[in-house]
Design a protein around this motif. Sequence first.
Motif, PDB file in Angstrom:
ATOM      1  N   GLU A 146       0.825  -1.206   0.000  1.00 22.15           N
ATOM      2  CA  GLU A 146       0.000   0.000   0.000  1.00 22.15           C
ATOM      3  C   GLU A 146       0.861   1.258   0.000  1.00 22.15           C
ATOM      4  O   GLU A 146       0.594   2.207  -0.732  1.00 22.15           O
ATOM      5  N   LEU A 147       1.925   1.243   0.824  1.00 20.68           N
ATOM      6  CA  LEU A 147       2.822   2.399   0.890  1.00 20.68           C
ATOM      7  C   LEU A 147       3.513   2.618  -0.451  1.00 20.68           C
ATOM      8  O   LEU A 147       3.645   3.759  -0.910  1.00 20.68           O
ATOM      9  N   GLN A 148       3.939   1.536  -1.087  1.00 20.31           N
ATOM     10  CA  GLN A 148       4.619   1.656  -2.371  1.00 20.31           C
ATOM     11  C   GLN A 148       3.689   2.241  -3.434  1.00 20.31           C
ATOM     12  O   GLN A 148       4.087   3.125  -4.207  1.00 20.31           O
ATOM     13  N   GLU A 149       2.445   1.765  -3.450  1.00 20.60           N
ATOM     14  CA  GLU A 149       1.480   2.291  -4.418  1.00 20.60           C
ATOM     15  C   GLU A 149       1.190   3.767  -4.156  1.00 20.60           C
ATOM     16  O   GLU A 149       1.117   4.577  -5.085  1.00 20.60           O
ATOM     17  N   PHE A 150       1.012   4.095  -2.874  1.00 14.36           N
ATOM     18  CA  PHE A 150       0.731   5.487  -2.538  1.00 14.36           C
ATOM     19  C   PHE A 150       1.893   6.402  -2.905  1.00 14.36           C
ATOM     20  O   PHE A 150       1.698   7.491  -3.456  1.00 14.36           O
ATOM     21  N   MET A 151       3.139   5.958  -2.614  1.00 14.11           N
ATOM     22  CA  MET A 151       4.307   6.776  -2.932  1.00 14.11           C
ATOM     23  C   MET A 151       4.464   6.927  -4.436  1.00 14.11           C
ATOM     24  O   MET A 151       4.899   7.979  -4.920  1.00 14.11           O
ATOM     25  N   PHE A 152       4.116   5.873  -5.188  1.00 13.35           N
ATOM     26  CA  PHE A 152       4.193   5.956  -6.642  1.00 13.35           C
ATOM     27  C   PHE A 152       3.220   7.011  -7.166  1.00 13.35           C
ATOM     28  O   PHE A 152       3.563   7.837  -8.014  1.00 13.35           O
ATOM     29  N   ARG A 153       1.974   6.980  -6.654  1.00 11.20           N
ATOM     30  CA  ARG A 153       0.992   7.976  -7.080  1.00 11.20           C
ATOM     31  C   ARG A 153       1.394   9.377  -6.640  1.00 11.20           C
ATOM     32  O   ARG A 153       1.271  10.344  -7.397  1.00 11.20           O
TER      33      ARG A 153
END
Length: 468
Positions: free
Chosen positions: A163-170
């Motif tokens: 979730e953190l990786q996806e959020f940081m990507f966005r």
Amino acid sequence: MIMLVVIASVLIAGVTIYQYREQSKDYHENRLERKEEQILQSISYVLKETTYPVTTENLGNIFKDEIYKIADVQNVTFNIYDLEGGLIKSSRPAFEADSISNCLDAEVLNMLKVQAEKRYVEKKKAAGDNYQASYTFINDSQFKPIGIVNLPYFEDNSFSNMELQEFMFRLGGVYLLMLLSAIILAYFISKYITRSLQTISDKMAQTDLTQRNEKIYIERPTEEIGKLVDSYNGMIDELEESAAKLARSEREQAWREMAKQVAHEIKNPLTPLRLTIQSFQRKFDPNDTKAEQKIQEFSKTVIQQIDTLSNIASAFSNFANMPAQQNETLNVVKIVKLALEIFQEDYIHFISDENEIIAKLDRTQLIRVVTNLVKNAIQAVPEVESPRILVTVASEGAEVKISVADNGVGITDDFKDKIFEPKFTTKSSGMGLGLGMVKNIVENYQGTIDFTSQEGKGTVFTVKFPKE
């Protein structure tokens, strides 16, 4: 603006990562507490329903089968220890029993006893993951401890990290878009703000004392820019006035210096000429048998002094009025060799790695440059035991380089700044116009002339002409 966007993105990224980690930490702590509470409730229910006396010794019998039921319902594994830390029962299958500690550490027992809530959580690292193990007393109906329940808990952060990786990507995509927008916006805003300053900057860069400088005219400038433009235009007026005064002063000073130099050079031959005439008047006897011989000697002396005066006048005339350049395509190597043929000194050597270097130059002026430099070199080596003068010609890109090196007396530091001044000379005779004339010729071709010298070791003059 760009720095603000970058700093904000870094700060928000850092806060986001920190927040996710704190949330994950709180989530695992709360989840462990919930699981522990559920297990304790199940254990309490079993203790109420058992027919065995509720004592430490009977815990193994009480939970012989019930421990597996509880573990299956709650979907966890846990262990039951006696009050001394000895393992009584584990919900793990028999083939995994070897991995369970059969006795609790004394540190765990001591920490469990001193905790006010009679609960202790041990935190470790295991297999690269965070590991927690809670220890809580099992109480009978009288709230007397009869055993210790141990609940091991491995933190699974894979979902949180994803979730953190996806959020940081966005978030990175959003801030990349903001950064590009900030760069574009900053560029146009800066161009809008500095357009007047750029005009002023360009005009300042073009300012030249040797020519007339244009003033700045800007339509509808801001108050601050208007003041700056007015100051610049006022400076241009003052600069032109100062340049005119300076040019006039320099011309007057140059004429004064030239007049003094001409007067000085003319006085040199006039003094011996006058003394010769006065001596001839006093001593000449028309009846002397050697009168005709004395007249011839007198005439020869007067003619020599007159020739000296004529040479002085010619030298100053040549320096003041450089002839117009008659450029032609010529072989510099060949012309330099030709210029050296007038010198009879056997210590003059010529070197060139190329047989032909083509350039557009004035043949006569090129010869004058070479002969003047070689003459200076010859005059610098009369007292040297083994004199040597080396003239080299080489091609350097779009330029042709001519060097004249000698092992003569060299040039002292006091004279280096004055060496190209027209009236300067270190010789007892001569007018000091040779190097000044050479510099004048070289600069007319947009070339360069410089030198290196060590007193008592020699001097190297280097001239560079553009080939076109």
